[in-house]
Design a protein around this motif. Structure first.
Motif, PDB file in Angstrom:
ATOM      1  N   PRO A 225      42.339  49.862  32.614  1.00  0.00           N
ATOM      2  CA  PRO A 225      43.558  50.641  32.307  1.00  0.00           C
ATOM      3  C   PRO A 225      43.889  51.653  33.419  1.00  0.00           C
ATOM      4  O   PRO A 225      44.016  52.845  33.150  1.00  0.00           O
ATOM      5  N   THR A 226      44.053  51.179  34.645  1.00  0.00           N
ATOM      6  CA  THR A 226      44.295  52.104  35.765  1.00  0.00           C
ATOM      7  C   THR A 226      45.455  53.067  35.485  1.00  0.00           C
ATOM      8  O   THR A 226      45.323  54.282  35.688  1.00  0.00           O
ATOM      9  N   ARG A 227      46.587  52.543  35.008  1.00  0.00           N
ATOM     10  CA  ARG A 227      47.746  53.445  34.814  1.00  0.00           C
ATOM     11  C   ARG A 227      47.469  54.496  33.736  1.00  0.00           C
ATOM     12  O   ARG A 227      47.963  55.625  33.826  1.00  0.00           O
ATOM     13  N   THR A 228      46.690  54.118  32.734  1.00  0.00           N
ATOM     14  CA  THR A 228      46.350  55.102  31.695  1.00  0.00           C
ATOM     15  C   THR A 228      45.464  56.206  32.268  1.00  0.00           C
ATOM     16  O   THR A 228      45.627  57.384  31.935  1.00  0.00           O
TER      17      THR A 228
ATOM     18  N   GLU B 257      51.303  50.015  41.997  1.00  0.00           N
ATOM     19  CA  GLU B 257      50.490  49.648  43.162  1.00  0.00           C
ATOM     20  C   GLU B 257      49.030  50.044  42.940  1.00  0.00           C
ATOM     21  O   GLU B 257      48.122  49.358  43.403  1.00  0.00           O
ATOM     22  N   GLY B 258      48.826  51.141  42.188  1.00  0.00           N
ATOM     23  CA  GLY B 258      47.455  51.539  41.834  1.00  0.00           C
ATOM     24  C   GLY B 258      46.775  50.472  40.991  1.00  0.00           C
ATOM     25  O   GLY B 258      45.629  50.088  41.249  1.00  0.00           O
ATOM     26  N   GLN B 259      47.479  49.994  39.992  1.00  0.00           N
ATOM     27  CA  GLN B 259      46.905  48.936  39.153  1.00  0.00           C
ATOM     28  C   GLN B 259      46.707  47.663  39.967  1.00  0.00           C
ATOM     29  O   GLN B 259      45.698  46.967  39.802  1.00  0.00           O
ATOM     30  N   ASN B 260      47.645  47.369  40.855  1.00  0.00           N
ATOM     31  CA  ASN B 260      47.513  46.168  41.692  1.00  0.00           C
ATOM     32  C   ASN B 260      46.311  46.258  42.632  1.00  0.00           C
ATOM     33  O   ASN B 260      45.677  45.235  42.923  1.00  0.00           O
ATOM     34  N   LEU B 261      45.986  47.455  43.077  1.00  0.00           N
ATOM     35  CA  LEU B 261      44.792  47.628  43.902  1.00  0.00           C
ATOM     36  C   LEU B 261      43.536  47.248  43.100  1.00  0.00           C
ATOM     37  O   LEU B 261      42.661  46.527  43.588  1.00  0.00           O
ATOM     38  N   ALA B 262      43.475  47.698  41.856  1.00  0.00           N
ATOM     39  CA  ALA B 262      42.332  47.341  41.001  1.00  0.00           C
ATOM     40  C   ALA B 262      42.308  45.834  40.738  1.00  0.00           C
ATOM     41  O   ALA B 262      41.246  45.200  40.762  1.00  0.00           O
ATOM     42  N   ARG B 263      43.490  45.257  40.513  1.00  0.00           N
ATOM     43  CA  ARG B 263      43.563  43.808  40.284  1.00  0.00           C
ATOM     44  C   ARG B 263      43.059  43.041  41.507  1.00  0.00           C
ATOM     45  O   ARG B 263      42.333  42.051  41.394  1.00  0.00           O
ATOM     46  N   TYR B 264      43.452  43.504  42.665  1.00  0.00           N
ATOM     47  CA  TYR B 264      43.052  42.859  43.922  1.00  0.00           C
ATOM     48  C   TYR B 264      41.522  42.863  44.066  1.00  0.00           C
ATOM     49  O   TYR B 264      40.906  41.839  44.362  1.00  0.00           O
ATOM     50  N   LEU B 265      40.924  44.038  43.857  1.00  0.00           N
ATOM     51  CA  LEU B 265      39.467  44.161  44.018  1.00  0.00           C
ATOM     52  C   LEU B 265      38.719  43.316  42.988  1.00  0.00           C
ATOM     53  O   LEU B 265      37.676  42.740  43.272  1.00  0.00           O
ATOM     54  N   MET B 266      39.268  43.255  41.768  1.00  0.00           N
ATOM     55  CA  MET B 266      38.611  42.500  40.701  1.00  0.00           C
ATOM     56  C   MET B 266      38.759  40.996  40.907  1.00  0.00           C
ATOM     57  O   MET B 266      37.834  40.236  40.656  1.00  0.00           O
ATOM     58  N   GLU B 267      39.926  40.590  41.339  1.00  0.00           N
ATOM     59  CA  GLU B 267      40.192  39.150  41.506  1.00  0.00           C
ATOM     60  C   GLU B 267      39.435  38.562  42.690  1.00  0.00           C
ATOM     61  O   GLU B 267      38.977  37.416  42.648  1.00  0.00           O
TER      62      GLU B 267
END
Ligand code: BES
Ligand code: ZN
Ligand code: ZN
Length: 441
Positions: A422-425, A112-122
Motif C-alpha cells: 500500500p505505498t500510496r496509503t 510514480e511512488g507506487q510504480n517504483l515499488a511495483r518495479y522492484l517487486m516485479e
C-alpha cells in the motif's frame, strides 16, 4: 469561445469514459472514497485504450479530482517492460486544461511512488539482489541529496549489531545480506522525532530447508514487497518535500536452502537477547523483522510502522481487499485508516491478543518459536504476536501485505502483476502525520 473536444484538429482521437454515480462520496460499507476510485479506474482504462492505439500523448480531463485522475493515468499505464525487446508504447499523460495542475502533479508523484515499488517487486530475483535493491533506492534518493542520508550496511555491520536472527536466514544464501538504512530529513528540525518505517526485504524466499512447493515459487521474488513499499514511500515523501523526518530500515537477504542454512529446530539469538527456535525455516520474515524492529527503537520514533509479505494466512483471511494492520495504538490505526479511505488502498484492523502470544512463547528450547503451536490456525495473528515480542514502543503497527502483494484483476487500475500496495496509503499517512505536532504522543 472554447473549442469543443470533438472535431478538434488538436485531438484526432477522443476516448470517452463513464464515471459512475455522481457525488458518490465516501462509501461507508466499502471504506473508501468512491468518486476517487471511479476516476482512477475510468482514467486508467481510457489511457490504456490510447496506449493500445499507439498514440504517444494523452490529455486527461481532471474529472473533478485531478489527483485521482493522474493516479489512474500513471498507475494504469505502468507495465514492467524492462527485459523484453518488444515494449509497450510510451504514453505521456498530461492534464487537460490548467485547473488543478498542482493536484495533478501530486497524483503523478503518488502513482510514480507506487510504480517504483511495483518495479522492484516485479523484477526477477537475479536482478534485484539485496545490494542491487539498496543501490536502486540510493540512486532514486540521489535527487534529494541535501536532506537525505543513505547507509548501505554490510554483513560485518549486521554482525556487530548482534542481529543473529536476521543473519541466520541470510547465511543460507551465497548472496550477501544488506541492512539498508535511509534518513529523510524534511522536518523543521533534524532532531524532530521521526516516523520509522521497517520493511521485510527477502529478495527471494524459497522457504529454505522447509522448502516451498515449486509451483508458483517465482512469486517469492516479491517477498521484498515490505522493503519496496516503505522505501518507495520515503522516496515519494522526499519528492513531495513533506515536512517531517522519516527513517526507513530494510533488512535485505535471500532465504535459500544450503549447507549453511537454518535447520528446523535451530535456535538463534535476536538483537534484544531473546532466543528463537526456528521450527520452520519458511517463517523467515519474522526473523529479519525481529532484529530490525529492535534496531528501530534507537530513534525515539513518533511511530514505528513495518510492512511485510509475512504470511500466506493473511491472503487466506482477507485476500487482496485490504492490508491487515496489527497495532498497539488506536491513534496510529486511525491515521492509517483515514489515509486509506482517501487512497482506496485499504487497511483492516486485525487482533494482537495475548491468546496468540501464548502460542509462540510455548516453546521447547527457546524463548519463542517462529511458528504458532497450532501452526495453521490464525497464522497471520501468531506471526504478528511474534513480532510484538520485539516491540516496546507505544505506537507500532505491523502491516501484513501478503494478500495485496499481487494483482490479478481485482484493482481495475492496476495491470496484472506485483501491485506495490500500500505505498500510496503509507505516503498519505506520512503526509497526514506531517500535519500533526512533531512531538511524540
Ligand atoms: N513470504 C512468505 C509468505 C507469503 C506467502 C507471502 C504467499 C506472499 C504470498 C513467508 O515467508 C512464509 O513463507 N510464511 C509461511 C509461514 C508458516 C511457515 C508459519 C506461510 O505463510 O506459509
Ligand atoms: Zn517464507
Ligand atoms: Zn517470506
Amino acid at each position: 469561445g472554447k473549442r469543443s473536444l470533438c472535431n478538434n484538429p488538436d485531438f484526432p482521437s477522443v476516448v470517452v469514459v463513464g464515471l459512475g454515480k455522481k457525488n458518490a462520496g465516501v462509501n461507508g460499507q466499502e471504506n473508501w472514497n468512491e468518486d476517487k476510485e471511479n476516476i482512477r479506474a475510468a482514467v486508467a482504462v481510457g489511457c490504456r485504450q490510447i496506449q493500445d492505439l499507439e498514440i504517444p500523448c494523452v490529455e486527461v480531463d481532471p474529472c473533478g479530482d485531478a489527483q485521482a485522475a493522474a493516479e489512474g493515468a500513471v498507475l494504469g499505464l505502468h507495465e514492467y517492460n524492462e527485459l523484453k525487446q518488444k515494449k509497450k508504447p510510451v504514453v505521456t499523460p498530461q492534464l487537460h486544461g490548467s485547473a488543478g495542475s498542482e493536484a495533478w502533479q501530486k497524483g503523478v508523484i503518488y502513482a510514480e511512488g507506487q510504480n517504483l515499488a511495483r518495479y522492484l517487486m516485479e523484477a526477477p530475483a537475479n536482478y534485484i539482489t539485496p545490494i542491487k535493491f539498496a543501490e536502486y533506492i540510493e540512486q532514486k534518493l540521489g535527487n534529494f541529496a541535501s536532506n537525505v542520508k543513505v547507509h548501505i550496511r554490510p554483513e560485518s555491520w549486521i554482525a556487530t549489531q548482534q542481529m543473529g536472527a536476521f543473519l541466520s536466514v541470510a547465511k543460507g544464501s551465497a548472496e550477501p545480506p544488506i541492512f539498508l538504512e535511509i534518513h529523510y530529513l524534511g522536518g523543521a528540525n533534524a532532531n524532530d522525532s521521526p516516523l520509522v518505517f521497517v520493511g521485510k526485504g527477502v529478495t527471494f524466499d524459497s522457504g529454505g530447508i522447509s522448502l516451498k512447493p515449486s509451483s508458483g515459487m517465482d512469486a517469492m521474488r516479491a517477498d521484498m514487497g515490505g522493503a519496496a513499499t516503505v522505501c518507495s514511500a520515503i522516496v515519494t515523501a522526499a519528492a513531495l518535500n513533506l515536512p517531517l523526518n522519516i527513517i526507513g530500515l530494510a533488512p535485505l537477504c535471500e532465504n535459500m536452502p544450503s549447507g549453511k542454512a537454518n535447520k528446523p529446530g535451530d535456535v538463534v539469538r535476536a538483537k534484544n537477547g531473546k532466543t528463537i527456535q526456528v521450527d520452520n525455516t519458511d517463517a523467515e520474515g519474522r526473523l529479519l523483522l525481529a532484529d530490525a524492529l529492535c534496531y528501530a527503537h534507537n530513534f525515539n520514533a513518533r511511530a514505528i510502522v513495518n510492512a511485510a509479505t509475512l504470511t500466506g494466512a493473511m491472503d487466506v483471511a482477507l485476500g487482496s481487499a485490504a492490508t491487515g494492520v496489527f497495532t498497539n495504538s488506536s491513534w496510529l490505526w486511525n491515521h492509517l485508516y483515514e489515509a486509506s479511505i482517501v487512497t482506496g488502498d485499504r487497511v483492516w484492523r486485525m487482533p494482537l491478543f495475548e491468546h496468540y502470544t501464548k502460542q509462540v512463547t510455548d516453546c521447547p528450547l527457546a524463548d519463542l518459536s517462529n511458528i504458532g503451536k497450532y501452526s495453521r490456525a490464525g497464522g497471520a495473528c501468531t506471526a504478528a504476536a511474534f513480532l510484538k515480542e520485539f516491540v516496546t514502543a507505544p505506537h507500532w503497527a505491523h502491516l501484513d501485505i501478503a494478500g495485496v502483494m499481487a494483482n490479478k484483476d481485482e484493482v481495475p487500475y492496476l495491470r496484472k502483476g506485483m501491485a506495490g500496495r500500500p505505498t500510496r496509503t503509507l505516503v498519505e499517512f506520512a503526509a497526514r502525520l506531517s500535519q500533526d505536532s512533531p512531538n511524540p504522543k
